[in-house]
Design a protein around this motif. Sequence first.
Motif, PDB file in Angstrom:
ATOM      1  N   LEU A  57       0.781  -0.999   0.361  1.00 50.60           N
ATOM      2  CA  LEU A  57       0.413  -0.063   0.496  1.00 50.60           C
ATOM      3  C   LEU A  57       0.846   1.242  -0.386  1.00 50.60           C
ATOM      4  O   LEU A  57       0.409   2.334   0.145  1.00 50.60           O
ATOM      5  CB  LEU A  57      -1.047  -0.266   1.504  1.00 50.60           C
ATOM      6  CG  LEU A  57      -1.949  -1.245   0.683  1.00 50.60           C
ATOM      7  CD1 LEU A  57      -3.101  -1.196   2.540  1.00 50.60           C
ATOM      8  CD2 LEU A  57      -3.066  -0.992  -0.282  1.00 50.60           C
ATOM      9  N   ASP A  58       2.281   1.547  -0.563  1.00 48.84           N
ATOM     10  CA  ASP A  58       2.918   2.341  -0.239  1.00 48.84           C
ATOM     11  C   ASP A  58       3.208   2.285  -1.953  1.00 48.84           C
ATOM     12  O   ASP A  58       3.470   1.911  -3.315  1.00 48.84           O
ATOM     13  CB  ASP A  58       4.068   1.698   0.168  1.00 48.84           C
ATOM     14  CG  ASP A  58       5.715   2.893  -0.357  1.00 48.84           C
ATOM     15  OD1 ASP A  58       4.799   3.482  -1.159  1.00 48.84           O
ATOM     16  OD2 ASP A  58       6.292   3.004   0.373  1.00 48.84           O
ATOM     17  N   PHE A  92      -3.891  -3.051 -10.935  1.00 47.16           N
ATOM     18  CA  PHE A  92      -3.224  -3.128  -9.582  1.00 47.16           C
ATOM     19  C   PHE A  92      -3.885  -1.189  -9.389  1.00 47.16           C
ATOM     20  O   PHE A  92      -3.944  -0.807  -8.406  1.00 47.16           O
ATOM     21  CB  PHE A  92      -2.533  -2.256 -10.237  1.00 47.16           C
ATOM     22  CG  PHE A  92      -1.079  -3.519  -9.358  1.00 47.16           C
ATOM     23  CD1 PHE A  92      -0.967  -4.720  -9.839  1.00 47.16           C
ATOM     24  CD2 PHE A  92       0.185  -2.650  -9.047  1.00 47.16           C
ATOM     25  CE1 PHE A  92      -0.224  -5.077  -8.892  1.00 47.16           C
ATOM     26  CE2 PHE A  92       0.633  -3.680  -8.679  1.00 47.16           C
ATOM     27  CZ  PHE A  92       0.993  -4.498  -8.163  1.00 47.16           C
ATOM     28  N   GLY A  93      -4.675  -0.744 -10.315  1.00 42.60           N
ATOM     29  CA  GLY A  93      -6.313   0.778  -9.315  1.00 42.60           C
ATOM     30  C   GLY A  93      -6.618   0.242  -8.132  1.00 42.60           C
ATOM     31  O   GLY A  93      -6.203   1.272  -7.884  1.00 42.60           O
ATOM     32  N   GLU A 109      -6.533   1.904  -2.730  1.00 45.08           N
ATOM     33  CA  GLU A 109      -6.414   1.475  -1.373  1.00 45.08           C
ATOM     34  C   GLU A 109      -5.855   2.505  -0.884  1.00 45.08           C
ATOM     35  O   GLU A 109      -6.121   2.343   0.324  1.00 45.08           O
ATOM     36  CB  GLU A 109      -6.728   0.155  -1.159  1.00 45.08           C
ATOM     37  CG  GLU A 109      -6.362  -0.345   0.485  1.00 45.08           C
ATOM     38  CD  GLU A 109      -8.063  -0.417   1.184  1.00 45.08           C
ATOM     39  OE1 GLU A 109      -8.484  -0.167   0.374  1.00 45.08           O
ATOM     40  OE2 GLU A 109      -7.628   0.282   2.202  1.00 45.08           O
ATOM     41  N   ALA A 110      -4.347   2.403  -1.522  1.00 49.06           N
ATOM     42  CA  ALA A 110      -3.680   3.552  -0.748  1.00 49.06           C
ATOM     43  C   ALA A 110      -4.055   5.336  -1.271  1.00 49.06           C
ATOM     44  O   ALA A 110      -3.714   5.337  -0.015  1.00 49.06           O
ATOM     45  CB  ALA A 110      -2.502   3.292  -1.575  1.00 49.06           C
ATOM     46  N   PRO A 144      -2.620 -11.449   3.831  1.00 44.46           N
ATOM     47  CA  PRO A 144      -2.733 -10.919   4.519  1.00 44.46           C
ATOM     48  C   PRO A 144      -3.750 -10.445   3.644  1.00 44.46           C
ATOM     49  O   PRO A 144      -3.255 -10.113   2.533  1.00 44.46           O
ATOM     50  CB  PRO A 144      -1.579 -10.172   5.154  1.00 44.46           C
ATOM     51  CG  PRO A 144      -0.455 -10.662   4.604  1.00 44.46           C
ATOM     52  CD  PRO A 144      -0.656 -11.512   3.765  1.00 44.46           C
ATOM     53  N   ARG A 145      -4.962  -9.126   4.250  1.00 49.43           N
ATOM     54  CA  ARG A 145      -5.133  -8.716   3.593  1.00 49.43           C
ATOM     55  C   ARG A 145      -5.088  -7.383   3.720  1.00 49.43           C
ATOM     56  O   ARG A 145      -5.127  -6.783   4.574  1.00 49.43           O
ATOM     57  CB  ARG A 145      -6.871  -9.173   4.739  1.00 49.43           C
ATOM     58  CG  ARG A 145      -8.191  -7.733   3.359  1.00 49.43           C
ATOM     59  CD  ARG A 145      -9.123  -8.384   2.830  1.00 49.43           C
ATOM     60  NE  ARG A 145     -10.060  -9.833   4.070  1.00 49.43           N
ATOM     61  CZ  ARG A 145     -11.380  -9.081   3.845  1.00 49.43           C
ATOM     62  NH1 ARG A 145     -11.568  -7.854   4.767  1.00 49.43           N
ATOM     63  NH2 ARG A 145     -11.967 -10.437   4.063  1.00 49.43           N
ATOM     64  N   VAL A 146      -5.328  -6.992   2.054  1.00 51.18           N
ATOM     65  CA  VAL A 146      -5.399  -5.528   2.011  1.00 51.18           C
ATOM     66  C   VAL A 146      -5.578  -4.901   1.190  1.00 51.18           C
ATOM     67  O   VAL A 146      -6.106  -3.370   1.235  1.00 51.18           O
ATOM     68  CB  VAL A 146      -3.311  -5.640   0.965  1.00 51.18           C
ATOM     69  CG1 VAL A 146      -2.429  -5.285   1.681  1.00 51.18           C
ATOM     70  CG2 VAL A 146      -3.696  -6.486   0.377  1.00 51.18           C
ATOM     71  N   LEU A 147      -6.547  -5.721   0.636  1.00 49.18           N
ATOM     72  CA  LEU A 147      -7.423  -5.034  -0.338  1.00 49.18           C
ATOM     73  C   LEU A 147      -9.101  -5.588   0.536  1.00 49.18           C
ATOM     74  O   LEU A 147      -8.936  -6.257   1.227  1.00 49.18           O
ATOM     75  CB  LEU A 147      -7.803  -6.067  -1.754  1.00 49.18           C
ATOM     76  CG  LEU A 147      -6.565  -4.878  -2.664  1.00 49.18           C
ATOM     77  CD1 LEU A 147      -6.829  -5.335  -3.457  1.00 49.18           C
ATOM     78  CD2 LEU A 147      -6.459  -4.086  -2.871  1.00 49.18           C
TER      79      LEU A 147
END
Length: 257
Positions: free
Chosen positions: A10-11, A160-161, A166-167, A101-104
């Motif tokens: 998320l960077d 990838f959007g 999310e970021a 791990p859940r990022v989205l």
Amino acid sequence: MDFLKPATVLDLKNIRDELVRMEDTIIFKFIERSHFPTCPTVYSKNDPKLPIRDFDGSFLDWALMHSEITHSRIRRFESPDQTPFFPDSIQEPILPSIQYPRVLASYSSEINFNDSIKDVYIKQIIPMISKYDGESWENFGSVATIDIECLQSLSRRIHFGKFVAEAKFQADRAVYSKMIQEKDIEGIYQSITNSAVEEKILERLCVKAEVYGVDPTNKEGHRKITPEYLVKIYKELVIPLTKQVEVDYLLRRLECE
Ligand SMILES: O=C(O)C(=O)C[C@]1(C(=O)O)C=C[C@@H](O)C=C1
């Protein structure tokens, strides 16, 4: 970027670096496709010239679906950066599952633009990057194989959007939450747009097409991919679709707050 380490995913700088790397992948796949003519029969649904028993779709659909079934068995679609074209056909992996791990957000797999991506690839990109208009029967298998690679690279880039969105959401939660609550699509679209970044991408693509698109030792030689077409593909198709993914992802983002 490491999908097992959410902070790296998320960077925004890491995400943009990854998008830059994907440009090279996409250009080289396009160059591979440019060795063949358009081959319309490959994309024509239930074509009597190329009958496929018990299948409703084109030769490319058949090849793509079967390739995705195999890839699903080796865990491709467990990875959050992979989006299937045939989500109803994929199967359980034969390898043990990886617990990413859940990022989205939990609904993110439902944001699937692959039908649109396949449509613009066939109708708009193929005519721009193919060697000439026509068939090449002996190469249908090779054409479908490279088409699958082009489509998967485009799909990864465009979806990838979701990571970009999310970021951006996490960096500006209050502002985005307000626009999402108000269903302010135009406001969301404006705030995810960064014209300077887009211009830089297009400038870089021009240079890359100049360098990769011809044999550097023979500048007069056959040009495989032109700056004009590459910029057009990104400006009119790839970036707008990425932005649509971002907006669709954000519009649902408060579902899981
Ligand atoms: O880098 C971003 O901020 C993105 O949202 C990605 C992207 C792109 O598709 O490359 C899309 C919209 C922005 O205007 C700039 C670039």
